[in-house]
Structure formats: C-alpha cells, structure tokens
Design an enzyme around this catalytic site. Structure first.
Site, PDB file in Angstrom:
ATOM      1  N   VAL A 111       0.852  -1.193   0.000  1.00  0.00           N
ATOM      2  CA  VAL A 111       0.000   0.000   0.000  1.00  0.00           C
ATOM      3  C   VAL A 111       0.891   1.247   0.000  1.00  0.00           C
ATOM      4  O   VAL A 111       1.761   1.413   0.858  1.00  0.00           O
ATOM      5  CB  VAL A 111      -0.946   0.009   1.220  1.00  0.00           C
ATOM      6  N   LYS A 112       0.649   2.093  -1.008  1.00  0.00           N
ATOM      7  CA  LYS A 112       1.463   3.309  -1.147  1.00  0.00           C
ATOM      8  C   LYS A 112       0.762   4.446  -0.418  1.00  0.00           C
ATOM      9  O   LYS A 112      -0.415   4.746  -0.690  1.00  0.00           O
ATOM     10  CB  LYS A 112       1.556   3.625  -2.639  1.00  0.00           C
ATOM     11  N   VAL A 113       1.488   5.065   0.486  1.00  0.00           N
ATOM     12  CA  VAL A 113       0.903   6.094   1.357  1.00  0.00           C
ATOM     13  C   VAL A 113       1.759   7.364   1.241  1.00  0.00           C
ATOM     14  O   VAL A 113       2.979   7.286   1.337  1.00  0.00           O
ATOM     15  CB  VAL A 113       0.903   5.607   2.826  1.00  0.00           C
TER      16      VAL A 113
END
Ligand code: E4P
Length: 234
Positions: free
Chosen positions: A82-84
C-alpha cells in the site's frame, strides 16, 4: 539492485517480465489515469504477472480513509504494497498498517528526514522522487545517497526505492548510491537495453553473415564439370 516498472500498462509489464528483469511494479493515480478502467481489476492482473511487490496508492486525506482503501488493496493479492503519501496522516496510517502486517511504500519523499520518519513508522519501502527534485534545481540523487546511508548505518528495516526516474543515468547513479530498488518508466528500461554501438554491431554481424552465406552458396554450386553434364546424344 531490484528494478521495478513505474507503470500501469499491462503490455509493458508483460514485456519486462518476459525479459526476466522485472522485480516489482509501482503505480500511482496519474499512471492509472492513463490506462483507466477498474483499478481493482487492473491491480489483480498486474499482481498476477509481477513476481514481486506491486504498489497501489491511497488517495484519502484522513487516516481512517487511508486504512480503508489500503486494506481493500491488500485483500486483492498477496504481493500488494500500500502506497501512502508522506504527511502526518500518512505516518499514522503507515504505523497502523505495520501493526496489521500490511506492507507500505511511503511516497512523495523529498528529504532524507522524511525518509527516516517513514522508516521509523514502519514503511517497508521509502520512495524519494529524484526527477522532481532535479526539476526544481536540487540534487535528487543526494536524497538517495543520504537515505541509503541512514538506513544502513542504523540498520533500519526499510528499502530505499529511487522513484521519479527520468533517464538511464539516474538508474546507474541510484545503483552506485546503493539504492535497493529503482522504479523506472518502460521507456527508460528500453533505453537501458540499447547502445548505438550495440545496435550497429548487431547489424554489421548480420550483414557479414549474409554475405558469407551467399559466397559459400555460390562456391558450392556445380559449375559444369564432366560428371554433371548430360551425356552427349549419339
Ligand atoms: C513512483 O512510485 C512514483 O509515483 C513515480 O516514480 C513518480 O514519477 P514522476 O515524477 O515521473 O511522476
């Protein structure tokens, strides 16, 4: 160093996978916008083709929203990361994802300190944007060098992912700086394959081979010897 493709184009990912050089994929909302369709379906297909991590970016601006989007991505395939984005809410979300065992890629990093914070919060991948810093006349590669040193010096459990790569020289410099990963547009990957002297050399070898074969075929042809001639009519 691992090489990721920075794309949402399935055919580009398939090609790099066939070449045996693909370790992972990063997507972002802008790359997805170029392709369109269902983001979930696209991610499932990318995850199926890609041997390693595939980054899917959240767009919510609050922690709970980021967690909801990220958990849904994580359910799509085991290799989703998951890219945050780097921000206060992003750090909290990264920490919560880490507690849940969901891997994260902290994106939009423009300083070594931001990378240090993301690593402390528990991000698996730290993505400094080299090209966008170069665009504003700052040395993007310096952030890669500093962050790699910090991660190694303090034995942090994160990998540096050189992002916003614009040309092959960036890839070489990131590799020399000890970056664990670089994510590149497909065009840059293709540029890395080619060299004008390689392309010219391949053509010359092919041309010379054809000439040699033609000469060999010509010299092997029967040239009117007695045994080859028909017997004369009586
Ligand atoms: C990858 O994770 C980043 O989103 C990407 O490399 C950004 O690249 P850009 O600066 O060319 O948009």
């Amino acid at each position: 160093m691992k090489l990721f493709l920075d794309t949402a184009e399935i055919e580009e990912i398939r090609t790099a996978a066939r070449w045996g050089v693909l370790d992972g994929v990063t997507t972002n909302p802008s790359l997805y916008a170029k392709v369109g369709g269902s983001y979930d379906e696209l991610l499932v297909e990318i995850c199926r083709i890609t041997p390693g991590p595939v980054s899917a970016e959240v767009v919510a601006d609050d922690v709970e929203g980021m967690l909801k989007e990220g958990r849904a991505f994580a359910r799509l395939a085991p290799n989703i990361v998951v890219k945050v984005p780097m921000c206060e809410e992003g750090l909290e979300a990264i920490y919560r994802f880490a507690e849940e065992g969901i891997k994260t890629n902290c994106t939009l990093i423009f300083s070594a300190n931001q990378g240090l914070l993301a690593a402390k919060a528990g991000a698996s991948l730290l993505s400094p944007f080299v090209g966008r810093l170069d665009d504003i006349n700052q040395d993007g590669m310096e952030v890669i060098r500093d962050l790699v040193s910090i991660v190694e010096m303090h034995d942090l459990d994160s990998e540096v992912l050189a992002a916003s790569i614009r040309h092959p020289r960036h890839v070489t410099e990131a590799a020399l700086a000890g970056s664990h990963i670089a994510t590149l547009p497909f065009k840059v990957l293709q540029q890395m394959v080619h060299h004008p002297l390689t392309d010219k050399g391949i053509q010359t070898f092919r041309d010379d081979w054809q000439k040699a074969r033609a000469a060999a075929a010509a010299s092997a042809k029967p040239t009117g010897t007695a045994s080859a001639r028909k017997p004369a009519a009586r």
